[in-house]
Design an enzyme around this catalytic site. Structure first.
Site, PDB file in Angstrom:
ATOM      1  N   ILE A   1       5.057  -4.193   9.350  1.00  0.00           N
ATOM      2  CA  ILE A   1       5.038  -4.369  10.821  1.00  0.00           C
ATOM      3  C   ILE A   1       5.064  -6.043  11.007  1.00  0.00           C
ATOM      4  O   ILE A   1       5.614  -6.411  11.929  1.00  0.00           O
ATOM      5  CB  ILE A   1       3.708  -4.158  11.396  1.00  0.00           C
ATOM      6  CG1 ILE A   1       3.780  -3.958  12.879  1.00  0.00           C
ATOM      7  CG2 ILE A   1       2.580  -4.927  11.014  1.00  0.00           C
ATOM      8  CD1 ILE A   1       2.591  -3.193  13.566  1.00  0.00           C
TER       9      ILE A   1
ATOM     10  N   GLN B   1      -5.657  -8.678  -1.268  1.00  0.00           N
ATOM     11  CA  GLN B   1      -5.167  -7.141  -0.746  1.00  0.00           C
ATOM     12  C   GLN B   1      -5.948  -7.096   0.723  1.00  0.00           C
ATOM     13  O   GLN B   1      -7.172  -6.964   0.690  1.00  0.00           O
ATOM     14  CB  GLN B   1      -5.610  -5.999  -1.577  1.00  0.00           C
ATOM     15  CG  GLN B   1      -5.324  -4.794  -1.181  1.00  0.00           C
ATOM     16  CD  GLN B   1      -5.816  -3.562  -1.948  1.00  0.00           C
ATOM     17  OE1 GLN B   1      -6.311  -4.030  -3.093  1.00  0.00           O
ATOM     18  NE2 GLN B   1      -5.456  -2.225  -1.592  1.00  0.00           N
TER      19      GLN B   1
ATOM     20  N   HIS C   1      -0.548   0.124  -1.783  1.00  0.00           N
ATOM     21  CA  HIS C   1       0.677   0.074  -1.271  1.00  0.00           C
ATOM     22  C   HIS C   1       1.533  -0.922  -2.191  1.00  0.00           C
ATOM     23  O   HIS C   1       0.977  -1.928  -2.635  1.00  0.00           O
ATOM     24  CB  HIS C   1       0.611  -0.252   0.059  1.00  0.00           C
ATOM     25  CG  HIS C   1       0.032  -1.764   0.466  1.00  0.00           C
ATOM     26  ND1 HIS C   1      -1.473  -1.598   0.440  1.00  0.00           N
ATOM     27  CD2 HIS C   1       0.285  -2.916   0.566  1.00  0.00           C
ATOM     28  CE1 HIS C   1      -1.852  -2.878   0.839  1.00  0.00           C
ATOM     29  NE2 HIS C   1      -0.718  -3.789   0.901  1.00  0.00           N
TER      30      HIS C   1
HETATM   31  P1  AMP Z   1      -1.948  -6.623   1.679  1.00  0.00           P
HETATM   32  O1  AMP Z   1      -2.081  -8.103   1.893  1.00  0.00           O
HETATM   33  O2  AMP Z   1      -0.901  -6.346   0.561  1.00  0.00           O
HETATM   34  O3  AMP Z   1      -2.786  -5.875   2.007  1.00  0.00           O
HETATM   35  O4  AMP Z   1      -0.683  -6.376   2.883  1.00  0.00           O
HETATM   36  C1  AMP Z   1      -0.712  -5.431   3.889  1.00  0.00           C
HETATM   37  C2  AMP Z   1       0.460  -5.263   4.658  1.00  0.00           C
HETATM   38  O5  AMP Z   1       0.236  -4.501   5.700  1.00  0.00           O
HETATM   39  C3  AMP Z   1       0.664  -6.454   5.466  1.00  0.00           C
HETATM   40  O6  AMP Z   1       2.101  -6.927   4.768  1.00  0.00           O
HETATM   41  C4  AMP Z   1       1.070  -6.208   6.914  1.00  0.00           C
HETATM   42  O7  AMP Z   1       1.907  -6.884   7.659  1.00  0.00           O
HETATM   43  C5  AMP Z   1       1.176  -4.670   6.694  1.00  0.00           C
HETATM   44  N1  AMP Z   1       0.772  -3.875   8.047  1.00  0.00           N
HETATM   45  C6  AMP Z   1      -0.659  -3.884   8.385  1.00  0.00           C
HETATM   46  N2  AMP Z   1      -0.771  -3.210   9.408  1.00  0.00           N
HETATM   47  C7  AMP Z   1       0.660  -2.590   9.725  1.00  0.00           C
HETATM   48  C8  AMP Z   1       0.982  -1.343  10.376  1.00  0.00           C
HETATM   49  N3  AMP Z   1       0.515  -0.738  11.370  1.00  0.00           N
HETATM   50  N4  AMP Z   1       2.286  -0.992  10.183  1.00  0.00           N
HETATM   51  C9  AMP Z   1       2.915  -1.191   9.149  1.00  0.00           C
HETATM   52  N5  AMP Z   1       2.336  -2.462   8.287  1.00  0.00           N
HETATM   53  C10 AMP Z   1       1.416  -2.795   8.600  1.00  0.00           C
END
Ligand code: AMP
Ligand code: ZN
Length: 116
Positions: A31, A93, A99
């Site tokens: 996002i 994280q 992911h």
């Molecule tokens: P992390 O720091 O590896 O946990 O990254 C989480 C990722 O999820 C970040 O890059 C956010 O931009 C992404 N994210 C959070 N909410 C959403 C959402 N609703 N749809 C898509 N990506 C998201």
């Protein structure tokens, strides 16, 4: 996992720009993209992080990487890409559902880490 953001995306309760889905994997656009191509590849089944995987998760982990390769090429990063799996507190994280970030685009993404 009612309160897990990515489980809610898997369940269709929160919208996402999906690019791939099969019975065990979902991929969608981040996002808040950091690069022209920034996808997230997740297992549909809730796995908290890479720190919690075990031998029973190796098939889905392998498939996530194979899907990442194909999607990077299809989605605009055919000349290479970077896979990042942030893990736990030290790995920064933020979403507690495993992911893999797939980042890339037409230009190199830059050095892996800033030196401290
Ligand atoms: P992390 O720091 O590896 O946990 O990254 C989480 C990722 O999820 C970040 O890059 C956010 O931009 C992404 N994210 C959070 N909410 C959403 C959402 N609703 N749809 C898509 N990506 C998201
Ligand atoms: Zn989850």
């Amino acid at each position: 996992m009612e309160d897990c953001l990515f489980c809610r995306i898997v369940a269709g309760r929160i919208p996402a720009r999906k690019v791939f889905e099969d019975e065990e994997i979902l991929a969608f656009h981040d996002i808040n993209p950091a690069r022209p191509v920034h996808l997230l590849v997740i297992p549909k089944r809730h796995i908290t992080s890479l720190a919690t995987v075990g031998d029973t998760d190796t098939v889905v982990l392998g498939r996530m990487l194979a899907v990442a390769n194909r999607l990077a090429t299809e989605q605009g990063s055919p000349d290479g890409f970077r896979v990042i799996i942030n893990t736990g507190r030290i790995g920064h994280q933020e979403v507690q559902h495993l992911h893999a970030h797939i980042v890339g685009g037409p230009e190199p993404v830059g050095p892996m880490l800033k030196r401290i």
